[in-house]
Design a protein around this motif. Structure first.
Motif, PDB file in Angstrom:
ATOM      1  N   SER A   1      10.682   3.128  -7.606  1.00  0.00           N
ATOM      2  CA  SER A   1      10.051   2.100  -8.422  1.00  0.00           C
ATOM      3  C   SER A   1      10.891   1.842  -9.669  1.00  0.00           C
ATOM      4  O   SER A   1      11.521   2.741 -10.217  1.00  0.00           O
ATOM      5  CB  SER A   1       8.640   2.547  -8.822  1.00  0.00           C
ATOM      6  OG  SER A   1       8.701   3.766  -9.534  1.00  0.00           O
TER       7      SER A   1
ATOM      8  N   GLY B   1       0.449  -4.277  -1.832  1.00  0.00           N
ATOM      9  CA  GLY B   1       1.075  -5.581  -1.758  1.00  0.00           C
ATOM     10  C   GLY B   1       0.901  -6.155  -0.363  1.00  0.00           C
ATOM     11  O   GLY B   1       0.364  -5.506   0.534  1.00  0.00           O
TER      12      GLY B   1
ATOM     13  N   ALA C   1       3.859  -9.058  -3.414  1.00  0.00           N
ATOM     14  CA  ALA C   1       4.121  -7.710  -3.908  1.00  0.00           C
ATOM     15  C   ALA C   1       4.521  -6.822  -2.748  1.00  0.00           C
ATOM     16  O   ALA C   1       4.038  -6.986  -1.630  1.00  0.00           O
ATOM     17  CB  ALA C   1       2.887  -7.142  -4.612  1.00  0.00           C
ATOM     18  N   ASP C   2       5.393  -5.861  -3.033  1.00  0.00           N
ATOM     19  CA  ASP C   2       5.833  -4.897  -2.038  1.00  0.00           C
ATOM     20  C   ASP C   2       5.130  -3.557  -2.275  1.00  0.00           C
ATOM     21  O   ASP C   2       3.940  -3.543  -2.553  1.00  0.00           O
ATOM     22  CB  ASP C   2       7.353  -4.785  -2.070  1.00  0.00           C
ATOM     23  CG  ASP C   2       8.033  -6.056  -1.580  1.00  0.00           C
ATOM     24  OD1 ASP C   2       7.638  -6.557  -0.512  1.00  0.00           O
ATOM     25  OD2 ASP C   2       8.956  -6.545  -2.265  1.00  0.00           O
TER      26      ASP C   2
ATOM     27  N   THR D   1       4.172  -2.854 -10.503  1.00  0.00           N
ATOM     28  CA  THR D   1       5.328  -3.416 -11.202  1.00  0.00           C
ATOM     29  C   THR D   1       5.706  -4.796 -10.669  1.00  0.00           C
ATOM     30  O   THR D   1       6.241  -5.611 -11.413  1.00  0.00           O
ATOM     31  CB  THR D   1       6.556  -2.482 -11.096  1.00  0.00           C
ATOM     32  OG1 THR D   1       6.854  -2.217  -9.720  1.00  0.00           O
ATOM     33  CG2 THR D   1       6.288  -1.164 -11.799  1.00  0.00           C
ATOM     34  N   ASP D   2       5.405  -5.071  -9.398  1.00  0.00           N
ATOM     35  CA  ASP D   2       5.747  -6.376  -8.819  1.00  0.00           C
ATOM     36  C   ASP D   2       4.834  -7.487  -9.341  1.00  0.00           C
ATOM     37  O   ASP D   2       5.292  -8.578  -9.669  1.00  0.00           O
ATOM     38  CB  ASP D   2       5.626  -6.335  -7.288  1.00  0.00           C
ATOM     39  CG  ASP D   2       6.653  -5.434  -6.639  1.00  0.00           C
ATOM     40  OD1 ASP D   2       7.658  -5.114  -7.299  1.00  0.00           O
ATOM     41  OD2 ASP D   2       6.446  -5.036  -5.481  1.00  0.00           O
ATOM     42  N   GLN D   3       3.526  -7.206  -9.402  1.00  0.00           N
ATOM     43  CA  GLN D   3       2.529  -8.201  -9.813  1.00  0.00           C
ATOM     44  C   GLN D   3       1.470  -7.502 -10.675  1.00  0.00           C
ATOM     45  O   GLN D   3       0.323  -7.329 -10.261  1.00  0.00           O
ATOM     46  CB  GLN D   3       1.870  -8.857  -8.586  1.00  0.00           C
ATOM     47  CG  GLN D   3       2.800  -9.624  -7.687  1.00  0.00           C
ATOM     48  CD  GLN D   3       3.319 -10.904  -8.345  1.00  0.00           C
ATOM     49  OE1 GLN D   3       2.768 -11.388  -9.332  1.00  0.00           O
ATOM     50  NE2 GLN D   3       4.403 -11.455  -7.812  1.00  0.00           N
TER      51      GLN D   3
END
Length: 293
Positions: free
Chosen positions: A2, A238, A266-267, A272-274
């Motif tokens: 991450s 995600g 998002a993954d 952290t992605d969204q």
């Protein structure tokens, strides 16, 4: 791995050491930013991760009325742990650490537990030991059993490597491999200072990575056990995940009778992605949980 957008705590987020009856743990502690405090939450990071993985999420949850305490587990980043002894990183030991952290942050109000990836499996183990401190459990990108075969290969390669090379050498190898795969020389451009990621990696205990990596590759399916606990549950991920397929997480949520959230675009790290969409979903779930389990 991450990649949080920063390692610098924003206003309202305090870095300190949480003293527990099982030792001290490095934490990021964000007080609720509302007149009414709706509860407290422990946030546990995943494999190769750290408390900073929640650094953007925490102010958003504070604005929703929740105090959050993100924790470096034993041997992660800034929390001490032996570097050549795997025994302290057995899943049961890590689960007892979580229960000690819960005792240390308890303030008489509702206490929620959230675990990302490996942190979700440690959270599950803690709840199966003793669910009484918690009013809910959120499993973020954390599946029912061992990780996907492709990820098992990567984790096994890492574990085998750490048996014969140093953490610094392993970092150099991983960066070279990822750069080659990405076709770029700077994997962290626009995300976070690569020096911060390297410091986190070097601060993490190799014994912790070896032990928890084995757990990820061998974890049994304990969904029925968790469902029997009766705690309000939330499965969040995600819309793409190569560690546990999204369809597998969908099925796990059904088996658990859990709330299910899929965060678009998002993954494996929706935190952290969204972060905005993730915070809304997490707070909405907590808002609906009774104040006592």
């Amino acid at each position: 791995m991450s990649r949080p957008p920063t390692f610098t705590p924003p206003p309202g987020v305090r870095a300190h050491r949480l003293v527990t009856d099982r030792g001290e743990f490095a934490v990021l502690d964000a007080e609720a930013a509302t007149a009414r405090v709706r509860g407290t939450a422990l946030l546990l990071p995943g494999f190769t991760g750290s408390k900073e993985d929640f650094i953007v999420l925490q102010p958003l949850l504070a604005a929703a009325g929740y105090r959050t305490v993100a924790v470096d587990g034993r041997g992660q980043h800034e929390s001490p742990g032996p570097r050549d002894d795997e025994a302290p990183y057995a899943q049961a030991e890590l689960a007892h650490d979580v229960l000690a952290q819960a005792r240390a942050v308890a303030d008489g109000g509702p206490l929620h537990l959230l675990g990302h990836s490996m942190g979700g499996q440690v959270s599950r183990a803690a709840v199966l030991l003793d669910a009484s401190p918690f009013v809910s459990l959120t499993l973020m990108s954390s599946g029912p059993a061992r990780i996907a075969a492709s990820q098992q290969e990567r984790v096994t390669m890492l574990r085998d490597g750490l048996a014969v090379i140093t953490m610094a050498e392993a970092w150099d190898v991983m960066q070279a491999m990822e750069a080659q795969a990405a076709g770029a020389s700077d994997l962290d451009e626009g995300l976070v200072d690569g020096d911060d990621l390297r410091r986190r990696w070097l601060g993490t205990s190799p014994a912790q990575l070896i032990a928890t990596g084995r757990q990820l590759c061998e974890e049994p399916d304990r969904v029925a056990e968790l469902a029997a606990v009766g705690l309000p549950l939330h499965v969040l991920s995600g819309d793409h995940d190569d560690t546990w397929p999204v369809e597998l997480l969908d099925d796990m949520a059904v088996r658990l009778g859990a709330r299910r959230t899929v965060v678009p675009r998002a993954d494996h790290s929706p935190n952290t992605d969204q972060p905005e969409a993730t915070a809304r979903a997490v707070a909405a779930f907590w808002d609906e949980v009774p104040a006592s389990a």
